[in-house]
Design an enzyme around this catalytic site. Structure first.
Site, PDB file in Angstrom:
ATOM      1  N   GLU A 275       0.893  -1.206   0.217  1.00  0.00           N
ATOM      2  CA  GLU A 275       0.191   0.109   0.038  1.00  0.00           C
ATOM      3  C   GLU A 275       1.004   1.144   0.035  1.00  0.00           C
ATOM      4  O   GLU A 275       1.769   1.229   0.764  1.00  0.00           O
ATOM      5  CB  GLU A 275      -1.160  -0.022   1.295  1.00  0.00           C
TER       6      GLU A 275
ATOM      7  N   ASP B 217     -16.424  -3.522   0.485  1.00  0.00           N
ATOM      8  CA  ASP B 217     -16.133  -3.155   1.737  1.00  0.00           C
ATOM      9  C   ASP B 217     -17.029  -2.760   2.842  1.00  0.00           C
ATOM     10  O   ASP B 217     -17.757  -2.191   2.509  1.00  0.00           O
ATOM     11  CB  ASP B 217     -15.031  -1.936   1.377  1.00  0.00           C
TER      12      ASP B 217
END
Length: 247
Positions: free
Chosen positions: A8, A128
């Site tokens: 990330e 999500d």
């Protein structure tokens, strides 16, 4: 089960975000491109890359993302801020193995389905979840559709996978997250990739026996050296069942 080691990036650095909080990043002092090469050398077949600058609505660190895609040595599943058809097409042309789409799956599902049909097995739908609701726009807003309904809406679409994240997961309490992701995996005919769940090797051991979970993202645990990627890949391999010897 496939392990996708995860990088990330934010402001050109490798980071991990606690529960997606963009302003509370843990910074890892490693070179992102070299880390991607290490993943390939360790035996990973795919890796996952999230550009958090793009998630937050900025242009993103696309130069670094492109460098990782071109030099990792393995296919890259790219996530972060995809809002238009042009963005998706551009990054597939640039060599991204898969594109992860979240918000657009709820705002323009017809377009996402069209992209999946045009690029079969290259589009991943991100679901999500926080408190039983689907979160969009970088996990900042809840939408009306339930996770189950969103998954059902893409039934029969040639997606590469559905990436499910339980945003409310906690490092010290993964049982609840395993239940959430296992339940949603059971409602889908598309293979599911679990995100935000693997903290220890035992989490991989449990995940690989859950129906329809085909993969797991592993990021923070590799950076803080809870275990090695080689160990994770070994645990994720299917175990050979003993067979009776013929006489």
């Amino acid at each position: 089960m496939m392990i996708l080691p995860t990088i990330e990036i934010q402001n050109g650095r490798c980071v991990s975000l606690p529960r997606g909080r963009l302003d509370e990043a843990d910074i890892w002092h490693v070179d992102p491109v070299e880390k991607a090469r290490e993943f390939a050398a360790a035996g990973a077949e795919w890796m996952h890359l999230t550009d958090f600058d793009a998630v937050s609505g900025h242009n993103g660190d696309r130069k670094l993302a492109l460098e990782i895609i071109r030099h990792a040595g393995i296919p890259v599943q790219l996530a972060g801020g995809f809002r238009t058809r042009e963005q998706i097409e551009h990054w597939i042309e640039q060599g991204a193995g898969r594109i992860v789409i979240g918000t657009m799956g709820t705002r323009d599902p017809a377009m996402v389905k069209e992209m999946a049909k045009r690029h079969p097995d290259q589009i991943v739908l991100s679901v999500d979840v926080f408190g039983g609701k689907v979160m969009v726009e970088g996990w900042t807003k809840a939408c009306a559709i339930t996770p189950e309904a969103l998954i059902e809406a893409f039934e029969g679409v040639p997606l590469a996978a559905i990436l499910i994240t339980d945003i409310d997961s906690d490092v010290d309490a993964t049982e609840g997250s395993l239940g959430v992701i296992s339940h949603l995996a059971g409602t889908s005919r598309t293979p599911v990739i679990a995100s935000g769940l693997v903290q220890q090797l035992d989490d991989i051991s449990r995940l690989k026996y859950v129906h329809n979970i085909a993969g797991a993202l592993v990021g923070r645990a590799l950076f803080n050296k809870s275990f090695s990627l080689e160990e994770a890949l070994h645990v994720a391999r299917p175990e050979h069942e003993e067979t009776a010897a013929f006489i």
